[in-house]
Write an enzyme that holds these catalytic residues in place. Sequence first.
Site, PDB file in Angstrom:
ATOM      1  N   ASP A  25       0.825  -1.212   0.000  1.00 20.12           N
ATOM      2  CA  ASP A  25       0.000   0.000   0.000  1.00 20.12           C
ATOM      3  C   ASP A  25       0.862   1.266   0.000  1.00 20.12           C
ATOM      4  O   ASP A  25       1.965   1.280   0.550  1.00 20.12           O
ATOM      5  CB  ASP A  25      -0.911  -0.016   1.236  1.00 20.12           C
ATOM      6  CG  ASP A  25      -2.055   0.974   1.112  1.00 20.12           C
ATOM      7  OD1 ASP A  25      -2.436   1.321  -0.028  1.00 20.12           O
ATOM      8  OD2 ASP A  25      -2.564   1.416   2.154  1.00 20.12           O
ATOM      9  N   ASN A  73     -11.076  -2.419  -5.106  1.00 20.13           N
ATOM     10  CA  ASN A  73     -10.306  -1.441  -5.893  1.00 20.13           C
ATOM     11  C   ASN A  73     -10.969  -1.066  -7.224  1.00 20.13           C
ATOM     12  O   ASN A  73     -10.552  -0.104  -7.877  1.00 20.13           O
ATOM     13  CB  ASN A  73      -8.863  -1.927  -6.122  1.00 20.13           C
ATOM     14  CG  ASN A  73      -7.987  -1.883  -4.879  1.00 20.13           C
ATOM     15  OD1 ASN A  73      -7.094  -2.699  -4.698  1.00 20.13           O
ATOM     16  ND2 ASN A  73      -8.234  -0.920  -3.996  1.00 20.13           N
TER      17      ASN A  73
HETATM   18  C1  IPE Z   1      -5.318  -2.620   0.035  1.00 21.57           C
HETATM   19  O1  IPE Z   1      -5.048  -1.284  -0.148  1.00 21.57           O
HETATM   20  C2  IPE Z   1      -5.357  -3.330  -1.286  1.00 21.57           C
HETATM   21  C3  IPE Z   1      -4.069  -3.469  -1.966  1.00 21.57           C
HETATM   22  C4  IPE Z   1      -2.906  -3.129  -1.486  1.00 21.57           C
HETATM   23  C5  IPE Z   1      -4.142  -4.086  -3.267  1.00 21.57           C
HETATM   24  P1  IPE Z   1      -6.222  -0.207  -0.276  1.00 21.57           P
HETATM   25  O2  IPE Z   1      -5.555   1.097  -0.502  1.00 21.57           O
HETATM   26  O3  IPE Z   1      -7.217  -0.625  -1.284  1.00 21.57           O
HETATM   27  O4  IPE Z   1      -6.883  -0.289   1.173  1.00 21.57           O
HETATM   28  P2  IPE Z   1      -7.758   0.755   1.959  1.00 21.57           P
HETATM   29  O5  IPE Z   1      -8.784   1.307   1.009  1.00 21.57           O
HETATM   30  O6  IPE Z   1      -6.828   1.843   2.429  1.00 21.57           O
HETATM   31  O7  IPE Z   1      -8.338  -0.007   3.107  1.00 21.57           O
HETATM   32  C1  IPE Z   2      -1.720   0.187  -3.258  1.00 26.30           C
HETATM   33  O1  IPE Z   2      -1.473   1.557  -3.294  1.00 26.30           O
HETATM   34  C2  IPE Z   2      -1.996  -0.378  -4.615  1.00 26.30           C
HETATM   35  C3  IPE Z   2      -3.399  -0.740  -4.847  1.00 26.30           C
HETATM   36  C4  IPE Z   2      -4.357  -0.693  -3.958  1.00 26.30           C
HETATM   37  C5  IPE Z   2      -3.757  -1.186  -6.178  1.00 26.30           C
HETATM   38  P1  IPE Z   2      -2.641   2.613  -3.280  1.00 26.30           P
HETATM   39  O2  IPE Z   2      -2.981   2.946  -4.685  1.00 26.30           O
HETATM   40  O3  IPE Z   2      -3.767   2.182  -2.426  1.00 26.30           O
HETATM   41  O4  IPE Z   2      -1.887   3.848  -2.631  1.00 26.30           O
HETATM   42  P2  IPE Z   2      -2.497   4.878  -1.582  1.00 26.30           P
HETATM   43  O5  IPE Z   2      -2.933   4.086  -0.392  1.00 26.30           O
HETATM   44  O6  IPE Z   2      -3.633   5.561  -2.265  1.00 26.30           O
HETATM   45  O7  IPE Z   2      -1.355   5.781  -1.280  1.00 26.30           O
HETATM   46 MG    MG Z   3      -4.120   2.428  -0.425  1.00 29.13          MG
END
Ligand code: IPE
Ligand code: IPE
Ligand code: MG
Length: 237
Positions: A25, A73
């Site tokens: 993340d 997502n």
């Molecule tokens: C979790 O991250 C999913 C992945 C890393 C693929 P998210 O960014 O989707 O999680 P939340 O929304 O902060 O809980």
């Molecule tokens: C994790 O990074 C990757 C996916 C969830 C696909 P994020 O895209 O959630 O990054 P932040 O949390 O918005 O910084």
């Molecule tokens: Mg995230």
Amino acid sequence: MPLFIKNKKSVTLDERLTHIAFIMDGNGRWATSRGLPREQGHRAGAKAFQTVAQYCEKLALRAMTVYAFSTENWKRPTREVEAIMDLLEEYIDSCEEELKDHSVQFHFIGDRAPLRASLKTKMDRLEETTRENRMVLNIAVNYGARAELCRAFETLRSNGTSISEQSICEALFTAHSGDPDMIVRTGGDLRISNFLLWQAAYAELYFTDKLWPDFGPSDVDAAIHEFYSRQRRYGGV
Ligand code: IPE
Ligand code: IPE
Ligand code: MG
């Protein structure tokens, strides 16, 4: 402590730590803080993932599971979702070109049905060509633990199999790799976000503020050191 430092750089693992899962993340925040579009953060994240996967292979980890795209997502803008799917295809293409250099057995966990056909074909092919390899690498794409559990219960029900902890484990996407010993989440948030809910029952949880694109081998080492400093009691004393 059987953990042993080789050249002060890398660590050697024992039977207590054979499977690490990563919630990758922080890609979006990494990009935004640089004034870049979020897609660039995912590109940097894909690079970090490749470095970490190669490092885990070098450590002789038995299994690694990464959360690449969750069932939630899809709520993101189409452009961002498409960019992530493009990166997955690019990654699979690059793996196919370097197959001889690696000992990874790829598994894509999650519901593939809504994914684009070209990606599904590549996933099937990479799994097929690497199934004799040593290290299991589970890549969670359109994965959600609640959906996984519903699917497992439905499989058991339709096969007339009785419900037990073992039959549920065997009906999950991770039947071949078992539970992670440790779950690492980057990006500073202290939650699981629908990842491996069943499998996490006794996993050690490790959270770091580092954003995923900045996470590398020395951070894996730090997590491993932390893991070995903990006492796992499994409800005992
Ligand atoms: C979790 O991250 C999913 C992945 C890393 C693929 P998210 O960014 O989707 O999680 P939340 O929304 O902060 O809980
Ligand atoms: C994790 O990074 C990757 C996916 C969830 C696909 P994020 O895209 O959630 O990054 P932040 O949390 O918005 O910084
Ligand atoms: Mg995230």
